[in-house]
Design a protein around this motif. Structure first.
Motif, mmCIF file in Angstrom:
data_model
loop_
_atom_site.group_PDB
_atom_site.id
_atom_site.type_symbol
_atom_site.label_atom_id
_atom_site.label_comp_id
_atom_site.label_asym_id
_atom_site.label_seq_id
_atom_site.Cartn_x
_atom_site.Cartn_y
_atom_site.Cartn_z
ATOM 1 N N PRO A 43 7.504 4.158 14.053
ATOM 2 C CA PRO A 43 7.774 5.598 14.173
ATOM 3 C C PRO A 43 9.083 5.957 14.875
ATOM 4 C CG PRO A 43 6.367 4.947 15.967
ATOM 5 C CD PRO A 43 6.662 3.694 15.190
ATOM 6 N N GLY A 44 9.936 4.963 15.172
ATOM 7 C CA GLY A 44 11.139 5.257 15.935
ATOM 8 C C GLY A 44 12.041 6.295 15.301
ATOM 9 N N ASP A 45 12.355 6.094 14.001
ATOM 10 C CA ASP A 45 13.222 7.041 13.292
ATOM 11 C C ASP A 45 12.434 8.097 12.520
ATOM 12 O OD1 ASP A 45 15.596 5.682 14.037
ATOM 13 O OD2 ASP A 45 15.203 4.172 12.496
ATOM 14 N N LEU A 46 11.228 7.748 12.112
ATOM 15 C CA LEU A 46 10.441 8.647 11.264
ATOM 16 C C LEU A 46 8.955 8.471 11.571
ATOM 17 C CD1 LEU A 46 10.566 10.662 8.798
ATOM 18 C CD2 LEU A 46 10.122 8.651 7.351
ATOM 19 N N SER A 47 8.288 9.566 11.934
ATOM 20 C CA SER A 47 6.828 9.544 12.121
ATOM 21 C C SER A 47 6.150 9.961 10.824
ATOM 22 C CB SER A 47 6.422 10.488 13.255
ATOM 23 O OG SER A 47 6.752 9.947 14.514
ATOM 24 N N ILE A 48 5.001 9.347 10.545
ATOM 25 C CA ILE A 48 4.275 9.601 9.295
ATOM 26 C C ILE A 48 2.805 9.857 9.603
ATOM 27 C CG2 ILE A 48 3.609 8.678 7.035
ATOM 28 C CD1 ILE A 48 6.030 6.751 7.290
ATOM 29 N N ILE A 49 2.251 10.900 8.994
ATOM 30 C CA ILE A 49 0.816 11.171 9.097
ATOM 31 C C ILE A 49 0.221 11.252 7.694
ATOM 32 C CG2 ILE A 49 -0.971 12.808 9.811
ATOM 33 C CD1 ILE A 49 0.672 13.591 12.160
ATOM 34 N N GLY A 50 -0.875 10.537 7.486
ATOM 35 C CA GLY A 50 -1.596 10.580 6.213
ATOM 36 C C GLY A 50 -2.748 11.568 6.274
ATOM 37 N N TYR A 51 -3.635 11.444 5.294
ATOM 38 C CA TYR A 51 -4.810 12.331 5.238
ATOM 39 C C TYR A 51 -5.937 11.577 4.546
ATOM 40 C CZ TYR A 51 -6.412 17.153 5.893
ATOM 41 O OH TYR A 51 -7.029 18.291 6.376
ATOM 42 N N ASP A 52 -7.122 11.590 5.116
ATOM 43 C CA ASP A 52 -8.368 11.024 4.574
ATOM 44 C C ASP A 52 -8.972 9.958 5.480
ATOM 45 O OD1 ASP A 52 -8.156 12.658 2.369
ATOM 46 O OD2 ASP A 52 -7.413 11.081 1.034
ATOM 47 N N ASP A 53 -8.129 9.165 6.185
ATOM 48 C CA ASP A 53 -8.612 8.060 7.020
ATOM 49 C C ASP A 53 -9.375 7.032 6.194
ATOM 50 O OD1 ASP A 53 -8.844 6.568 9.308
ATOM 51 O OD2 ASP A 53 -10.589 7.632 10.072
ATOM 52 N N THR A 54 -8.718 6.541 5.149
ATOM 53 C CA THR A 54 -9.289 5.492 4.303
ATOM 54 C C THR A 54 -8.878 4.129 4.824
ATOM 55 O OG1 THR A 54 -7.356 5.547 2.847
ATOM 56 C CG2 THR A 54 -9.212 7.000 2.279
ATOM 57 N N ILE A 55 -9.337 3.084 4.154
ATOM 58 C CA ILE A 55 -9.040 1.709 4.551
ATOM 59 C C ILE A 55 -7.537 1.445 4.593
ATOM 60 C CG2 ILE A 55 -9.243 0.870 2.185
ATOM 61 C CD1 ILE A 55 -10.219 -1.049 5.392
ATOM 62 N N PHE A 56 -6.778 2.158 3.741
ATOM 63 C CA PHE A 56 -5.332 1.930 3.675
ATOM 64 C C PHE A 56 -4.628 2.284 4.986
ATOM 65 C CE2 PHE A 56 -6.494 2.873 -0.797
ATOM 66 C CZ PHE A 56 -6.241 1.606 -1.313
ATOM 67 N N SER A 57 -5.206 3.193 5.741
ATOM 68 C CA SER A 57 -4.554 3.619 6.985
ATOM 69 C C SER A 57 -4.650 2.571 8.086
ATOM 70 C CB SER A 57 -5.144 4.950 7.473
ATOM 71 O OG SER A 57 -6.513 4.800 7.793
ATOM 72 N N VAL A 58 -5.568 1.615 7.950
ATOM 73 C CA VAL A 58 -5.729 0.592 8.996
ATOM 74 C C VAL A 58 -5.245 -0.788 8.563
ATOM 75 C CG1 VAL A 58 -7.576 1.740 10.237
ATOM 76 C CG2 VAL A 58 -8.152 0.254 8.322
ATOM 77 N N ILE A 59 -4.979 -0.988 7.264
ATOM 78 C CA ILE A 59 -4.478 -2.295 6.829
ATOM 79 C C ILE A 59 -2.961 -2.281 6.680
ATOM 80 C CG2 ILE A 59 -6.628 -2.901 5.650
ATOM 81 C CD1 ILE A 59 -5.250 -2.258 2.998
ATOM 82 N N SER A 60 -2.336 -1.117 6.845
ATOM 83 C CA SER A 60 -0.885 -1.020 6.733
ATOM 84 C C SER A 60 -0.234 -1.457 8.040
ATOM 85 C CB SER A 60 -0.480 0.422 6.415
ATOM 86 O OG SER A 60 -0.847 1.277 7.481
ATOM 87 N N SER A 61 1.049 -1.677 7.988
ATOM 88 C CA SER A 61 1.806 -2.007 9.196
ATOM 89 C C SER A 61 3.066 -1.151 9.239
ATOM 90 C CB SER A 61 2.187 -3.491 9.194
ATOM 91 O OG SER A 61 2.923 -3.823 10.351
ATOM 92 N N PRO A 62 3.156 -0.235 10.210
ATOM 93 C CA PRO A 62 2.170 0.053 11.262
ATOM 94 C C PRO A 62 0.938 0.773 10.721
ATOM 95 C CG PRO A 62 3.930 1.668 11.298
ATOM 96 C CD PRO A 62 4.335 0.654 10.275
ATOM 97 N N LYS A 63 -0.133 0.748 11.506
ATOM 98 C CA LYS A 63 -1.332 1.496 11.131
ATOM 99 C C LYS A 63 -1.009 2.999 11.131
ATOM 100 C CE LYS A 63 -4.710 -1.871 12.829
ATOM 101 N NZ LYS A 63 -3.758 -2.937 13.157
ATOM 102 N N ILE A 64 -1.593 3.718 10.172
ATOM 103 C CA ILE A 64 -1.174 5.095 9.917
ATOM 104 C C ILE A 64 -2.037 6.112 10.667
ATOM 105 C CG2 ILE A 64 -0.901 6.865 8.118
ATOM 106 C CD1 ILE A 64 -0.366 4.546 6.152
ATOM 107 N N THR A 65 -1.366 6.994 11.401
ATOM 108 C CA THR A 65 -2.036 8.167 11.965
ATOM 109 C C THR A 65 -2.477 9.046 10.795
ATOM 110 O OG1 THR A 65 -0.711 8.134 13.982
ATOM 111 C CG2 THR A 65 -1.715 10.241 13.385
ATOM 112 N N THR A 66 -3.711 9.541 10.834
ATOM 113 C CA THR A 66 -4.245 10.245 9.662
ATOM 114 C C THR A 66 -5.325 11.242 10.075
ATOM 115 O OG1 THR A 66 -5.201 9.875 7.443
ATOM 116 C CG2 THR A 66 -6.004 8.480 9.231
ATOM 117 N N VAL A 67 -5.753 12.043 9.119
ATOM 118 C CA VAL A 67 -6.817 13.024 9.350
ATOM 119 C C VAL A 67 -8.119 12.486 8.762
ATOM 120 C CG1 VAL A 67 -7.636 15.373 8.911
ATOM 121 C CG2 VAL A 67 -5.192 14.957 9.334
ATOM 122 N N ASN A 68 -9.126 12.338 9.601
ATOM 123 C CA ASN A 68 -10.428 11.832 9.156
ATOM 124 C C ASN A 68 -11.240 12.959 8.540
ATOM 125 O OD1 ASN A 68 -13.315 11.152 9.305
ATOM 126 N ND2 ASN A 68 -12.614 9.304 10.326
#
Length: 333
Positions: A262-287
């Protein structure tokens, strides 16, 4: 049932309760003994004969837009788990986000005389086709502004709150230029999320900038392709995404461009699926509580069917932000 009752030393009524999954008052030891005897004797339930007698087929239909999308996968699993728990079989129908396929499946499920249908609407809509179709079984909808008449149950996830919290989290970290990469949809949840994005900015004194909002498909390729072609508006330090797949697309693009997250760019997803925890870095998301939502859809619909009370009921489900590794304070250049 009489034969099984004699073999197990129980009443016919007890066997009936067990095979019809209405055995809450039956001891677990008795239930297991009866089920084992049924299996050993080679018996099975004649669902056709039972449905002719009870007018109940013990089947439900579930219509989803895209089973490859983990949000719908998780929701479907929740629906199936609850259906099995209640002694029902669930027929899964995938529409590929096509209104024609959605309506075709609705007709086929009614022809199969399912007891109820759960509709997770496709992105494509057709008001005239929807209003003309008469759905003659109880049905439940999720988050949708479909034009089918007289749903029995509607489960409404708080999409406004989820987006609002995501943007507020970024603003709290010090981000000023926040892009919203939204997915293409004609359904109400898209409007609710957009409103949450704008309201959060307004509350914190940040002027809305139309150049920071872009629309693409709800998948990795859509988000990645958009950024590859258009890049970021200068000084953008954070992106809110329409779902976790889009967030993955942004993450892939950032890695190719040597942009630190997140140093240059922060990212937030939506859904809190398996993809948000297997990525690198792990994704901040909406459950959005996908599995729970699937369970609620089935449970509430079956309660309506059992009670024969089809007055419309709306069940709200809260959403909340899950902070992981893809968001941080913007670097000062």
């Amino acid at each position: 049932m009489k034969h099984i009752a004699e073999l197990c030393g129980v009443s016919v009524a007890t066997v009936s309760k067990i095979v019809n999954r209405k055995d809450d008052d039956v001891k677990e030891e008795t239930r297991l003994r009866v089920l084992k005897t049924v299996e050993e004797e080679g018996y099975f339930i004649n669902t056709l004969a039972r449905s002719m007698k009870t007018k109940n087929t013990k089947t439900l239909g579930l219509i989803v837009p895209d089973i490859k999308n983990a949000y719908y996968t998780d929701t479907s699993r929740g629906a199936e788990d609850m259906a099995v728990r209640k002694g029902y079989t669930l027929f899964l129908c995938n529409t590929d986000d096509s209104i024609n396929k959605e309506i075709s499946y609705l007709v086929k499920l009614m022809e199969k005389q399912v007891d109820g249908i759960i509709i997770i609407a496709s992105m494509e809509r057709d008001v005239e086709m929807e209003e003309l179709l008469k759905i003659n079984v109880p049905f439940a909808v999720l988050n949708s502004s479909t034009n089918y008449k007289d749903y029995a149950v509607k489960v409404q996830v708080d999409n406004y709150k989820g987006m609002y919290e995501g943007v507020e989290h970024l603003l709290g970290l010090g981000h000023k230029k926040i892009m919203y990469l939204q997915g293409e949809t004609r359904l109400s949840f898209g409007e609710e999320r957009f409103r949450g994005y704008k309201d959060a900015l307004e509350k914190h004194g940040i002027a809305y900038d139309d150049n920071l909002v872009a629309t693409t498909t709800f998948n990795v390729e859509g988000a990645y392709g958009y950024l590859r072609e258009n890049g970021l508006v200068p000084e953008t330090t954070a992106i809110m995404c329409g779902n976790d797949l889009m967030a993955l697309g942004v993450l892939n693009w950032a890695k190719e461009e040597c942009i630190d997250v997140p140093g240059d760019l922060s990212i937030i997803g939506y859904d809190d699926t398996i993809f948000s925890v297997i990525s690198s870095p792990k994704i901040t998301t909406v459950n959005q509580h996908c599995h729970l939502v699937g369970e609620i859809l089935v449970k509430e619909l079956l309660e309506k069917i059992d009670s024969e009370d089809f007055t419309q009921r709306m069940i709200p489900v809260a959403s909340h932000l899950v902070v992981r590794e893809s968001t941080g304070k913007p670097m000062i250049h």
